[in-house]
Design an enzyme around this catalytic site. Structure first.
Site, short mmCIF file in Angstrom:
data_model
loop_
_atom_site.label_atom_id
_atom_site.label_comp_id
_atom_site.label_asym_id
_atom_site.label_seq_id
_atom_site.Cartn_x
_atom_site.Cartn_y
_atom_site.Cartn_z
CE1 TYR A 147 36.45 10.59 61.68
CE2 TYR A 147 36.38 12.88 61.07
CZ TYR A 147 36.55 11.90 62.03
OH TYR A 147 36.81 12.26 63.32
CE LYS A 197 48.04 3.88 69.00
NZ LYS A 197 48.63 4.18 70.32
CG ASP A 229 49.37 7.10 71.99
OD1 ASP A 229 50.10 7.41 71.02
OD2 ASP A 229 49.43 5.99 72.53
CG ASP A 253 37.23 15.70 63.97
OD1 ASP A 253 37.06 16.88 64.33
OD2 ASP A 253 36.28 14.89 63.85
CG ASP A 257 37.41 19.99 68.69
OD1 ASP A 257 37.52 20.56 67.58
OD2 ASP A 257 36.31 19.80 69.25
#
Ligand code: NAD
Length: 367
Positions: A147, A197, A229, A253, A257
């Site tokens: 980001y 990851k 994942d 992020d 959620d």
């Protein structure tokens, strides 16, 4: 002597002002019951600020935030279509939220994913998975990674348009958020899930190297490594295995959620964004333009952000605990906002304002 605190209040867009007006009532109530005084200074921030002042994070708002002891921020943003009326660089994430985070280096984002066993019926998960409730602290790195990395658009030699954005971290950026996560794990169940990851991303290999170094100072903490994942699946199938989770910016992020999803609504997701000298507090969710202006949004996330501020910025542990308890009492006495339940014999659906009234009445008794 009175303890006086200055708070910058950024109501934001869409449902922002509706849920903010309930959250600030906590300060008024505390003033009437305790020897505290809160100076609340409201300032424009987000899409509304752009339309009024030509800047999503105006200089006048920056000055108010600089002066404040802590910042309370409502969600910002508009629907995808409405956002197109704002130049890309002034759209609220790029023009307001990221600059706010960068200005105060709020590198550690605390996102509790919490549902008591008595509230477990709000979750879409089956009772056999969620009946004991869930209590996870997700810690998201907030000022680095994809980001904040360099961004570039261009046209290559064969005339194709292309885009490039970099995922960048310095070792200090990684270390500082890992230290926060290890400290939290030490204060809780001494288990830390490291989400990464590393089978694909060099940035995760780097992250894990730093983690191994920091872990030497925290040998009492068990570290569990999980690919991001697989973590997404595990959050649905067995969320109670998690206690403290730590991860880089974009992973956090997305997974936070998903945390809102397992609770039953993003409206149950408050957060704290902590930097070395300044902290700001905001719901984890967006501005929910689909329900704006209807007095139906769930203010729990915004009131919970106040509870986190009381505890983390002002050391008001008891008052913070009572705010959580008041909200739990309201749910447990059979009230809910529309995002969490359908009306039934057991549950009365209430508006944003009414939920606020019930929480304040309950809190007034507890204080
Ligand atoms: P959103 O989080 O606003 O909404 C997703 C869904 O959750 C919607 O159905 C919404 O009604 C529901 N919801 C969210 N908060 C709720 C609450 N308190 N009570 C009841 N229901 C609630 O996500 P989106 O629709 O993708 O984004 C809307 C805008 O918010 C966009 O402009 C986006 O960029 C922005 N955004 C801002 C922040 C922030 O301010 N930190 C974070 C995420 C998204």
């Amino acid at each position: 002597m009175t303890n006086a605190y200055k708070i910058a209040v950024l109501p934001g867009d869409a449902i922002g002002p509706e849920i903010m007006s309930q959250a600030v009532r906590v300060f008024k109530l505390l003033e009437s019951k305790r020897d505290f005084s809160f100076e609340l200074i409201s300032a424009p921030f987000g899409a509304q600020a752009y339309f009024e002042e030509g800047k999503a994070f105006p200089d006048s708002t920056k000055a108010i935030c600089d002066e404040a002891d802590a910042i309370l921020k409502g969600p910002v943003g508009l629907s995808h279509e409405a956002s197109q009326k704002i130049p890309v660089e002034e759209q609220p994430e790029r023009g307001a939220i990221l600059p706010l985070r960068a200005r105060y280096n709020t590198f550690a984002n605390f996102r509790p994913i919490f549902l008591s066993s008595n509230m477990a019926h709000f979750s879409p998960l089956k009772p056999e998975i969620i009946k004991e409730g869930v209590d996870i602290l997700l810690i998201r790195e907030l000022v680095g990674g994809l980001y904040f990395g360099e961004k570039h658009r261009g046209v290559n030699e064969s005339g194709q348009r292309f885009v490039k954005e970099a995922l960048e971290y310095t070792e200090e950026q990684v270390r500082q958020v890992l230290v926060v996560a290890f400290e939290q794990a030490r204060a809780r169940k001494k288990r830390l899930h490291n989400i990464h990851k590393s089978n694909v991303l060099m940035s995760s290999v780097f992250w894990n190297e730093i983690l191994t170094e920091v872990h030497r100072e925290y040998e009492d903490i068990e570290v569990v490594h999980l690919l991001v994942d697989a973590a997404a699946t595990a959050l649905c199938l067995n969320p109670s295995q998690f206690d403290v989770m730590v991860m880089e910016n974009m992973f956090g992020d997305i997974l936070s959620d998903q945390g809102g999803g397992i609770l039953g609504s993003l409206g149950l997701m408050p957060s704290a964004c902590i930097g070395p000298n300044k902290a700001y507090y905001e719901p984890s969710h967006g501005s929910a333009p689909d329900i704006a202006g209807q007095n139906v949004a769930n203010p729990y996330s915004m009131i919970g952000s106040v509870a986190m501020m009381l505890e983390m910025s002002f050391n008001m542990h008891e008052e913070s605990r009572l705010v959580w308890e008041a909200m739990k009492n309201v749910f447990e006495s059979g009230y809910s906002t529309a995002d969490l339940s359908k009306s039934s014999d057991d549950i009365t659906i209430v508006s944003t304002d009414r939920f606020g009234d019930l929480v304040m009445a309950n809190l007034a008794e507890l204080l």
